[in-house]
Design a protein around this motif. Structure first.
Motif, short mmCIF file in Angstrom:
data_model
loop_
_atom_site.label_atom_id
_atom_site.label_comp_id
_atom_site.label_asym_id
_atom_site.label_seq_id
_atom_site.Cartn_x
_atom_site.Cartn_y
_atom_site.Cartn_z
N THR A 141 0.85 -1.19 0.00
CA THR A 141 0.00 0.00 0.00
C THR A 141 0.88 1.23 0.00
N VAL A 142 0.71 2.08 -1.02
CA VAL A 142 1.53 3.27 -1.16
C VAL A 142 0.63 4.48 -1.35
N ASP A 143 0.84 5.50 -0.52
CA ASP A 143 0.10 6.76 -0.65
C ASP A 143 0.75 7.60 -1.74
N ALA A 144 -0.08 8.28 -2.51
CA ALA A 144 0.43 9.19 -3.53
C ALA A 144 -0.65 10.20 -3.86
N SER A 145 -0.23 11.30 -4.48
CA SER A 145 -1.14 12.40 -4.77
C SER A 145 -1.09 12.72 -6.25
N ALA A 146 -2.24 12.72 -6.90
CA ALA A 146 -2.31 12.98 -8.33
C ALA A 146 -1.64 14.31 -8.66
N GLY A 147 -0.73 14.27 -9.62
CA GLY A 147 -0.04 15.48 -10.02
C GLY A 147 1.00 15.97 -9.05
N GLY A 148 1.24 15.24 -7.95
CA GLY A 148 2.20 15.68 -6.94
C GLY A 148 1.69 16.82 -6.08
N LEU A 149 0.37 16.97 -6.01
CA LEU A 149 -0.22 18.05 -5.21
C LEU A 149 0.08 17.85 -3.74
N GLY A 150 0.24 18.96 -3.03
CA GLY A 150 0.21 18.90 -1.57
C GLY A 150 1.55 19.02 -0.89
N GLY A 151 1.45 19.22 0.39
CA GLY A 151 2.60 19.31 1.28
C GLY A 151 2.05 19.12 2.67
N CYS A 152 2.42 19.97 3.57
CA CYS A 152 1.86 19.91 4.91
C CYS A 152 1.78 21.33 5.45
N PRO A 153 0.57 21.83 5.79
CA PRO A 153 0.44 23.21 6.24
C PRO A 153 1.13 23.50 7.55
N TYR A 154 1.49 22.47 8.32
CA TYR A 154 2.12 22.69 9.62
C TYR A 154 3.62 22.41 9.60
N ALA A 155 4.16 22.01 8.43
CA ALA A 155 5.59 21.77 8.30
C ALA A 155 6.05 22.50 7.05
N LYS A 156 6.53 23.72 7.23
CA LYS A 156 6.80 24.60 6.09
C LYS A 156 7.91 24.09 5.19
N SER A 157 8.76 23.20 5.69
CA SER A 157 9.83 22.68 4.85
C SER A 157 9.38 21.52 3.96
N ALA A 158 8.13 21.09 4.12
CA ALA A 158 7.63 19.96 3.34
C ALA A 158 7.22 20.40 1.94
N THR A 159 7.73 19.69 0.95
CA THR A 159 7.26 19.93 -0.41
C THR A 159 6.20 18.89 -0.73
#
Length: 314
Positions: free
Chosen positions: A242-260
């Motif tokens: 089971t692998v999580d992924a996001s269509a188009g590479g959308l997203g990050g984390c609103p509480y971790a500003k260094s996350a792409t």
């Protein structure tokens, strides 16, 4: 070499025959977007993802609107998609109130969101790790009593922007607590994208030693340092399916500003199909969906595969 926009298939030994992609674009992908996406567009996004062959699509979060304004329309959105045949639609529930709202709409797959570190627990949940686990215990119990499948997210499994490297035993403690309270599945989050393959294998091995079976584990990698696919491959070698992924590479984390962004679903599918691993996903339809959503967001998709295939079609 590619054939009709598809990778050449060269199977590798000792890897799973099939991988279930847990698509998070509609929830984790969109939650950090500044431009508010109307519920009707989100519903169409989810329908297009389903049409591309994705069968697990995380739909939304029943969090208080002031914390994640983008997902304030959960009650409006969920009825627009709940009739999708053969598609699992998990939703995030941060607390008892969120669970009640989700169950009232007929949700039968929910997720709680824990942290492996104190700093992130306080930033994201405004509680300590132990306090947050205490909040989740009755939520998980009620969800299970209602017949729902429960996923437990564990963030900051590999590194934390405030605390640095996260000890493996610290991650294992949170994972076993979620297992013991009744979670059916755990998702290991590399929230700031600092994991490397050896680190991934070491954590997976420790979790097995702590009696967390591999078939209970999913992985959720961010690509901050370009390691998401390498880390995924390591998890596949260990037997994770089971692998999580996001269509188009959308997203990050609103509480971790260094996350792409999250690992792009298209990049994942390209690798898996090249390895001869089944996903049930039509890469062309998925790419078209991400191009369509990128147009609504008025910016190009960060996925390398989306860019390559969409440029090829021009």
């Amino acid at each position: 070499m590619t054939v009709n926009g598809l990778p050449m298939v060269v199977p590798a030994s000792d890897l799973p025959e099939r991988v279930r992609i847990h698509e998070v674009g509609a929830r984790d992908g969109l939650q950090n977007e500044q431009r508010v996406v109307p519920a009707e567009i989100k519903a169409e996004f989810i329908r297009r993802l389903a049409d591309a062959g994705l069968t697990t699509i995380e739909a939304t979060s029943f969090v208080h609107p002031k914390w994640v304004p983008q997902l304030a329309d959960a009650e409006q959105l969920f009825p627009l998609i709940s009739d999708l045949p053969g598609v699992e639609l998990p939703v995030l529930v941060p607390n008892q109130r969120g669970l009640d709202r989700a169950l009232a709409l007929g949700a039968d797959r929910v997720a709680v969101f824990a942290s492996a570190t104190e700093s992130f627990a306080k930033a994201n949940l405004n509680r300590t790790v132990d306090e947050s686990l205490a909040v989740f215990a009755p939520v998980v119990r009620q969800a299970k009593d209602a017949g729902a499948h429960v996923r437990g997210y564990v963030s900051m499994c590999f590194g934390d922007p405030w605390e640095g490297a996260v000890p493996l035993h610290q991650v294992a403690r949170v994972c076993t607590a979620l297992r013991d309270m009744g979670c059916d599945e755990l998702s290991l989050g590399d929230t700031i994208g600092v994991a490397t393959p050896g680190h991934v294998l070491e954590l997976l091995s420790l979790l097995n030693e702590e009696r967390v079976p591999t078939n209970m584990i999913g992985v959720h990698f961010h690509d901050t340092y370009g390691q998401a696919l390498a880390n995924t491959y390591a998890a596949l070698e260990h037997g994770v399916t089971t692998v999580d992924a996001s269509a188009g590479g959308l997203g990050g984390c609103p509480y971790a500003k260094s996350a792409t962004g999250n690992l792009a679903t298209e990049d994942l599918v390209w690798m898996l199909h090249g390895l001869g691993i089944e996903t049930g996903v039509d890469l062309g339809r998925l790419t078209a969906t991400s191009v369509w959503m990128a147009a609504h967001l008025d910016r190009p998709s960060p996925s390398r595969t989306v860019r390559a295939l969409s440029h090829k079609d021009q």
